[in-house]
Design a protein around this motif. Sequence first.
Motif, PDB file in Angstrom:
ATOM      1  N   VAL A 128      73.020  64.600  39.600  1.00 51.48           N
ATOM      2  CA  VAL A 128      72.004  64.960  40.591  1.00 51.48           C
ATOM      3  C   VAL A 128      72.563  66.116  41.432  1.00 51.48           C
ATOM      4  CG1 VAL A 128      71.028  62.635  40.647  1.00 51.48           C
ATOM      5  CG2 VAL A 128      72.830  63.249  42.260  1.00 51.48           C
ATOM      6  N   PRO A 129      71.713  66.962  42.008  1.00 52.78           N
ATOM      7  CA  PRO A 129      72.189  68.161  42.710  1.00 52.78           C
ATOM      8  C   PRO A 129      73.252  67.905  43.776  1.00 52.78           C
ATOM      9  CG  PRO A 129      69.818  68.272  42.409  1.00 52.78           C
ATOM     10  CD  PRO A 129      70.241  66.908  41.947  1.00 52.78           C
ATOM     11  N   GLU A 130      73.126  66.809  44.536  1.00 47.55           N
ATOM     12  CA  GLU A 130      74.110  66.543  45.593  1.00 47.55           C
ATOM     13  C   GLU A 130      75.492  66.270  45.015  1.00 47.55           C
ATOM     14  OE1 GLU A 130      71.136  63.604  45.854  1.00 47.55           O
ATOM     15  OE2 GLU A 130      70.553  65.651  45.310  1.00 47.55           O
ATOM     16  N   ILE A 131      75.530  65.484  43.925  1.00 46.74           N
ATOM     17  CA  ILE A 131      76.814  65.171  43.279  1.00 46.74           C
ATOM     18  C   ILE A 131      77.399  66.425  42.649  1.00 46.74           C
ATOM     19  CG2 ILE A 131      77.947  63.849  41.451  1.00 46.74           C
ATOM     20  CD1 ILE A 131      77.093  62.073  43.716  1.00 46.74           C
ATOM     21  N   ASP A 132      76.558  67.210  41.985  1.00 47.30           N
ATOM     22  CA  ASP A 132      77.015  68.443  41.337  1.00 47.30           C
ATOM     23  C   ASP A 132      77.623  69.393  42.358  1.00 47.30           C
ATOM     24  OD1 ASP A 132      77.291  70.177  39.073  1.00 47.30           O
ATOM     25  OD2 ASP A 132      75.601  71.336  39.833  1.00 47.30           O
ATOM     26  N   ALA A 133      76.962  69.534  43.494  1.00 45.80           N
ATOM     27  CA  ALA A 133      77.467  70.432  44.540  1.00 45.80           C
ATOM     28  C   ALA A 133      78.799  69.928  45.093  1.00 45.80           C
ATOM     29  CB  ALA A 133      76.435  70.544  45.659  1.00 45.80           C
ATOM     30  N   LYS A 134      78.927  68.617  45.239  1.00 45.25           N
ATOM     31  CA  LYS A 134      80.164  68.049  45.776  1.00 45.25           C
ATOM     32  C   LYS A 134      81.333  68.264  44.819  1.00 45.25           C
ATOM     33  CE  LYS A 134      81.607  64.071  48.494  1.00 45.25           C
ATOM     34  NZ  LYS A 134      81.196  62.739  49.022  1.00 45.25           N
ATOM     35  N   ILE A 135      81.077  68.104  43.510  1.00 44.22           N
ATOM     36  CA  ILE A 135      82.127  68.322  42.512  1.00 44.22           C
ATOM     37  C   ILE A 135      82.559  69.786  42.499  1.00 44.22           C
ATOM     38  CG2 ILE A 135      82.586  68.375  40.016  1.00 44.22           C
ATOM     39  CD1 ILE A 135      80.961  65.813  39.765  1.00 44.22           C
ATOM     40  N   LYS A 136      81.591  70.691  42.557  1.00 47.96           N
ATOM     41  CA  LYS A 136      81.914  72.116  42.552  1.00 47.96           C
ATOM     42  C   LYS A 136      82.706  72.515  43.792  1.00 47.96           C
ATOM     43  CE  LYS A 136      78.098  73.622  39.603  1.00 47.96           C
ATOM     44  NZ  LYS A 136      76.768  74.263  39.536  1.00 47.96           N
ATOM     45  N   ALA A 137      82.440  71.861  44.909  1.00 49.87           N
ATOM     46  CA  ALA A 137      83.130  72.211  46.161  1.00 49.87           C
ATOM     47  C   ALA A 137      84.491  71.550  46.290  1.00 49.87           C
ATOM     48  CB  ALA A 137      82.255  71.832  47.355  1.00 49.87           C
ATOM     49  N   GLY A 138      84.592  70.274  45.870  1.00 44.57           N
ATOM     50  CA  GLY A 138      85.828  69.537  46.129  1.00 44.57           C
ATOM     51  C   GLY A 138      86.484  68.898  44.925  1.00 44.57           C
ATOM     52  N   GLY A 139      85.916  69.109  43.721  1.00 42.71           N
ATOM     53  CA  GLY A 139      86.496  68.508  42.523  1.00 42.71           C
ATOM     54  C   GLY A 139      85.936  67.126  42.250  1.00 42.71           C
TER      55      GLY A 139
END
Length: 216
Positions: A128-139
């Motif tokens: 989901v977009p929120e999880i994807d953004a979090k992974i891209k920002a913090g791994g």
Amino acid sequence: MLNVKEMLEELKASPYEEIEVRTPHTGIVQFVGLNPGDKVLGPTGKWNEKPGTLLANLTREKNKKPICATQKGIVTDIAAEFEGKFVEAGERLLTVRHFLSKEEVIARILKKALHLFCAPERAKYYFVPEIDAKIKAGGEQSVKPREGMEMFIVSRMKRETPLAYSGPEGIIYAVYFQQGDNVDGGQPLIGVCQESQLSLIQDVVSRVQGEWEEQD
């Protein structure tokens, strides 16, 4: 509790896998002169677009299909009695002994040590977009899945549905799919590590990287 020493000793005792090469369909077999002990290579190239070593040819209705190695290794056994014979689909032609790399050993250990959350059906999967953004920002390890947490989008037959995580709370240690790729049902999407086990798993990875001796 994960028994690191026992798992490593088991892998060291048998540091390879036996890959049986079988006929994909019926046809007449022609081997290419390989002998037990010969080394073969798997696919190469940036996208594995170059096929591995030719092992045999299978001819059906005047169409010759090459059968190539899928992994590097050593030929250990050849069913020479099939040379020039018509065979059914699924017949074993030869066996390749593939010695495990450090990365493959680590992957095997992780799949035993982590909680694997698997795809329920064959479909395309996305975070989901929120999880994807979090992974891209913090791994990956910045995401802490918990029971019922909506994490994925399942895309199938032009329909998209949400998919919630089920399993123990922890952190994402491994991601086993590429966003938008088709994943077969039963294949892992993520591997989740309980935070209390994180240092142990990191020690396992370090030990393998330091101790495992790869063979050519």
